[in-house]
Design an enzyme around this catalytic site. Structure first.
Site, PDB file in Angstrom:
ATOM      1  N   ASP A   9      -2.840  21.508   4.214  1.00  0.00           N
ATOM      2  CA  ASP A   9      -3.767  21.356   3.100  1.00  0.00           C
ATOM      3  C   ASP A   9      -4.088  22.757   2.573  1.00  0.00           C
ATOM      4  O   ASP A   9      -3.829  23.752   3.249  1.00  0.00           O
ATOM      5  CB  ASP A   9      -5.028  20.660   3.603  1.00  0.00           C
ATOM      6  CG  ASP A   9      -6.117  20.591   2.552  1.00  0.00           C
ATOM      7  OD1 ASP A   9      -5.846  20.074   1.458  1.00  0.00           O
ATOM      8  OD2 ASP A   9      -7.231  21.074   2.825  1.00  0.00           O
ATOM      9  N   ASP A  11      -7.258  23.750   0.061  1.00  0.00           N
ATOM     10  CA  ASP A  11      -8.680  24.062  -0.122  1.00  0.00           C
ATOM     11  C   ASP A  11      -9.465  23.848   1.169  1.00  0.00           C
ATOM     12  O   ASP A  11      -9.515  22.734   1.692  1.00  0.00           O
ATOM     13  CB  ASP A  11      -9.264  23.224  -1.262  1.00  0.00           C
ATOM     14  CG  ASP A  11      -8.526  23.477  -2.563  1.00  0.00           C
ATOM     15  OD1 ASP A  11      -8.363  24.647  -2.923  1.00  0.00           O
ATOM     16  OD2 ASP A  11      -8.094  22.497  -3.198  1.00  0.00           O
TER      17      ASP A  11
END
EC number: 3.1.3.-
Length: 192
Positions: A9, A11
Site C-alpha cells: 500500500d 498512503d
C-alpha cells in the site's frame, strides 16, 4: 527468478501515516494531534461530515499526495527487496491519481514492477491476481480482509490500527523489521 510477489500500500504505509494532518487541521481550523488519530477515516477523526472532507480532498489531493514524506528506511528497504522480489504497489487512491503516483514513486527513487490504483479499498482480488505472498498495509480493515483471503499481511503500526490481529497478520514497527520478517518468511518457504 524472483522469490516473492510483494504487494505494498502507499498512503500511511510507505508514507508517513499522518501526512494529511497539518493541511487538514489548517483547512478545518482544528488542532487534532497524532495521538488523537485513533480512527482510519479522516472525517471521523476531524469530527466533520464525510461530504465536507470529500470537498476538501478534491481541492487539495494533488498537493497532499505530492508532498507526502516517506517513512524512515522505505527507500533502502524497497531497493533491497526489489533485487530479489517483485514489488507491486496496490493503492486505494482514485484512478485520477495514477500519473501523479507514478511520478511520486520515481521522484523518490522507489523501484517497483507495477502500480495498481484501484479507486477502492477492496484489494483481495488484485492480491490474488498478483499471487501476492505478502501484503504490506496500514489499514486494519484491509489487513483483516486480505488475511481472511489467505494473504500474509504485515501491518505497519499506527494509532488507528491497534486492534486484535489474527494469525495471518503480523504487526510491524519499521521498514527494517519488514525486511527481516520477509527474509524469515522466505526461509520458511524454502524449508517446506
Amino acid at each position: 527468478m524472483k522469490n516473492f510477489n510483494i504487494c505494498i500500500d502507499i498512503d500511511g504505509t510507505i508514507t508517513d501515516a499522518y501526512y494529511w494532518l497539518n493541511i487538514t487541521n489548517k483547512y478545518f481550523n482544528k488542532n487534532i494531534t497524532e495521538k488523537q488519530i485513533t480512527k482510519y477515516y479522516i472525517h471521523e477523526v476531524m469530527g466533520i461530515k464525510q461530504s465536507e472532507y470529500e470537498e476538501f480532498y478534491e481541492k487539495n489531493k494533488i498537493q497532499i499526495h505530492s508532498e507526502q514524506k516517506l517513512r524512515e528506511d522505505v527507500q533502502i528497504v524497497i531497493k533491497k527487496l526489489s533485487l530479489m522480489h517483485n514489488i507491486f504497489f496496490v493503492t486505494a487512491r482514485e484512478k485520477s491519481l495514477t500519473m501523479l503516483t507514478h511520478s511520486y514513486l520515481r521522484k523518490n527513487e522507489i523501484p517497483y514492477d507495477d502500480l495498481f490504483v484501484l479507486g477502492s479499498h477492496y484489494k483481495v482480488d488484485k492480491a490474488r491476481e498478483l499471487e501476492c505472498n505478502v501484503f504490506i498495509e496500514d489499514n486494519y480493515d484491509n489487513a483483516v480482509q486480505l488475511s481472511k483471503a489467505g494473504v500474509k499481511v504485515l501491518l505497519l503500526d499506527t494509532n488507528y490500527n491497534r486492534k486484535p490481529l489474527n494469525e495471518n497478520i503480523i504487526r510491524v514497527f519499521s521498514w527494517k523489521e519488514i525486511y527481516s520478517i520477509i527474509d524469515k518468511l522466505i526461509l520458511q518457504c524454502k524449508a517446506m
